[in-house]
Design an enzyme around this catalytic site. Sequence first.
Site, PDB file in Angstrom:
ATOM      1  N   CYS A  28       0.801  -1.225   0.000  1.00  0.00           N
ATOM      2  CA  CYS A  28       0.000   0.000   0.000  1.00  0.00           C
ATOM      3  C   CYS A  28       0.834   1.276   0.000  1.00  0.00           C
ATOM      4  O   CYS A  28       0.276   2.365  -0.160  1.00  0.00           O
ATOM      5  CB  CYS A  28      -0.929   0.010   1.212  1.00  0.00           C
ATOM      6  SG  CYS A  28      -0.015   0.042   2.767  1.00  0.00           S
ATOM      7  N   CYS A  37      -1.180  -4.883   6.989  1.00  0.00           N
ATOM      8  CA  CYS A  37      -0.885  -3.775   7.905  1.00  0.00           C
ATOM      9  C   CYS A  37      -0.210  -4.322   9.171  1.00  0.00           C
ATOM     10  O   CYS A  37       0.713  -3.696   9.706  1.00  0.00           O
ATOM     11  CB  CYS A  37      -2.164  -3.041   8.283  1.00  0.00           C
ATOM     12  SG  CYS A  37      -3.258  -2.722   6.878  1.00  0.00           S
TER      13      CYS A  37
HETATM   14 FE1  FES Z   1      -1.366   0.520   4.364  1.00  0.00          FE
HETATM   15 FE2  FES Z   1      -2.931  -0.508   6.226  1.00  0.00          FE
HETATM   16  S1  FES Z   1      -3.468   0.021   4.180  1.00  0.00           S
HETATM   17  S2  FES Z   1      -0.811  -0.101   6.335  1.00  0.00           S
END
Ligand code: FES
Length: 97
Positions: free
Chosen positions: A7, A76
């Site tokens: 992400c 995450c």
């Molecule tokens: Fe990036 Fe949770 S979406 S750390």
Amino acid sequence: MIGSEACGDIMQVFIKVDNGVITDAKFKTFGCAAAIATSSTATEMIKGKTVDEALEVTNKKVIEVLGGLPPQKIHCSVLAEQAIKAAIEDYKSRHKS
Ligand code: FES
């Protein structure tokens, strides 16, 4: 400091170590709510542990303490585990005996 390939978010963990025991741990997270929750929980979990014990804190254990995470948020928690391991590796590289 660790970044997520999934992400692009970033997490930084700081540890204070006294005689091999983590006496304090803090974090900065540029990420989602799950990243903040997992880094907060993970830093609480490593306080009072030796650096080697803290290496055994996995993202699965953090998720258990949190009571679960949706599947799309597992990465995450991996970021939190990696940030802790990076902080400990950094500590060890600076304190070789
Ligand atoms: Fe990036 Fe949770 S979406 S750390």
